[in-house]
Design a protein around this motif. Structure first.
Motif, PDB file in Angstrom:
ATOM      1  N   ALA A 169      10.874  -8.845  90.297  1.00 43.81           N
ATOM      2  CA  ALA A 169      11.778  -8.841  91.450  1.00 43.81           C
ATOM      3  C   ALA A 169      11.089  -8.258  92.685  1.00 43.81           C
ATOM      4  O   ALA A 169      11.228  -8.793  93.791  1.00 43.81           O
ATOM      5  N   GLU A 170      10.333  -7.187  92.503  1.00 42.21           N
ATOM      6  CA  GLU A 170       9.599  -6.582  93.624  1.00 42.21           C
ATOM      7  C   GLU A 170       8.542  -7.540  94.167  1.00 42.21           C
ATOM      8  O   GLU A 170       8.370  -7.656  95.384  1.00 42.21           O
ATOM      9  N   ALA A 171       7.837  -8.205  93.274  1.00 41.94           N
ATOM     10  CA  ALA A 171       6.800  -9.145  93.704  1.00 41.94           C
ATOM     11  C   ALA A 171       7.402 -10.311  94.465  1.00 41.94           C
ATOM     12  O   ALA A 171       6.872 -10.730  95.504  1.00 41.94           O
ATOM     13  N   LEU A 172       8.514 -10.837  93.984  1.00 37.37           N
ATOM     14  CA  LEU A 172       9.172 -11.947  94.680  1.00 37.37           C
ATOM     15  C   LEU A 172       9.716 -11.506  96.036  1.00 37.37           C
ATOM     16  O   LEU A 172       9.654 -12.262  97.008  1.00 37.37           O
ATOM     17  N   ALA A 173      10.226 -10.288  96.128  1.00 37.54           N
ATOM     18  CA  ALA A 173      10.704  -9.763  97.407  1.00 37.54           C
ATOM     19  C   ALA A 173       9.550  -9.628  98.394  1.00 37.54           C
ATOM     20  O   ALA A 173       9.702  -9.943  99.587  1.00 37.54           O
ATOM     21  N   LEU A 174       8.403  -9.183  97.910  1.00 39.29           N
ATOM     22  CA  LEU A 174       7.222  -9.069  98.777  1.00 39.29           C
ATOM     23  C   LEU A 174       6.796 -10.439  99.292  1.00 39.29           C
ATOM     24  O   LEU A 174       6.496 -10.612 100.480  1.00 39.29           O
ATOM     25  N   LEU A 175       6.783 -11.430  98.412  1.00 41.04           N
ATOM     26  CA  LEU A 175       6.432 -12.788  98.838  1.00 41.04           C
ATOM     27  C   LEU A 175       7.417 -13.323  99.869  1.00 41.04           C
ATOM     28  O   LEU A 175       7.023 -13.984 100.830  1.00 41.04           O
ATOM     29  N   ALA A 176       8.680 -13.033  99.681  1.00 41.94           N
ATOM     30  CA  ALA A 176       9.702 -13.524 100.609  1.00 41.94           C
ATOM     31  C   ALA A 176       9.595 -12.861 101.984  1.00 41.94           C
ATOM     32  O   ALA A 176       9.953 -13.475 102.995  1.00 41.94           O
ATOM     33  N   ALA A 177       9.092 -11.640 102.019  1.00 40.03           N
ATOM     34  CA  ALA A 177       9.059 -10.886 103.274  1.00 40.03           C
ATOM     35  C   ALA A 177       7.708 -10.952 103.985  1.00 40.03           C
ATOM     36  O   ALA A 177       7.579 -10.446 105.102  1.00 40.03           O
ATOM     37  N   THR A 178       6.710 -11.556 103.385  1.00 38.24           N
ATOM     38  CA  THR A 178       5.362 -11.550 103.945  1.00 38.24           C
ATOM     39  C   THR A 178       4.965 -12.958 104.391  1.00 38.24           C
ATOM     40  O   THR A 178       5.052 -13.902 103.629  1.00 38.24           O
ATOM     41  N   ASP A 179       4.530 -13.065 105.630  1.00 37.79           N
ATOM     42  CA  ASP A 179       4.096 -14.349 106.172  1.00 37.79           C
ATOM     43  C   ASP A 179       2.675 -14.195 106.701  1.00 37.79           C
ATOM     44  O   ASP A 179       2.456 -13.568 107.734  1.00 37.79           O
ATOM     45  N   LEU A 180       1.723 -14.745 105.982  1.00 39.16           N
ATOM     46  CA  LEU A 180       0.320 -14.635 106.369  1.00 39.16           C
ATOM     47  C   LEU A 180      -0.247 -15.949 106.894  1.00 39.16           C
ATOM     48  O   LEU A 180      -1.467 -16.106 107.002  1.00 39.16           O
TER      49      LEU A 180
END
Length: 85
Positions: free
Chosen positions: A6-17
């Motif tokens: 869940a933490e990893a998916l939240a990080l992916l959802a919030a990060t735009d590189l």
């Protein structure tokens, strides 16, 4: 563990590189599964086009993890990429 996922998916959802992709100068092989619904082939095509030295390989019939579902095709793509370097 579910909490880590869940933490990893939240990080992916919030990060735009995406803006950083053009700065990646290293040779890169972007492999997409033609039937990937998690990261669609269009996203892989965008990434390969955004990086100056990237090559895109789309594996027909593969989903999100083509190296598991289509190991022969994946290995051939990787071998071809490494041979051209």
């Amino acid at each position: 563990a579910p909490a880590v996922l869940a933490e990893a998916l939240a990080l992916l959802a919030a990060t735009d590189l995406r803006a950083d992709a053009a700065a990646i100068a290293q040779s890169a092989l972007v492999v997409a599964g033609a039937r990937d619904t998690l990261t669609p082939p269009a996203a892989a095509a965008w990434l390969a086009a955004a990086m100056p030295n990237a090559r895109l390989v789309t594996i027909a019939g593969a989903g999100h993890v083509p190296f598991l579902s289509h190991p022969v095709e994946f290995a051939a793509a990787l071998d071809g990429f490494l041979d051209d370097r």
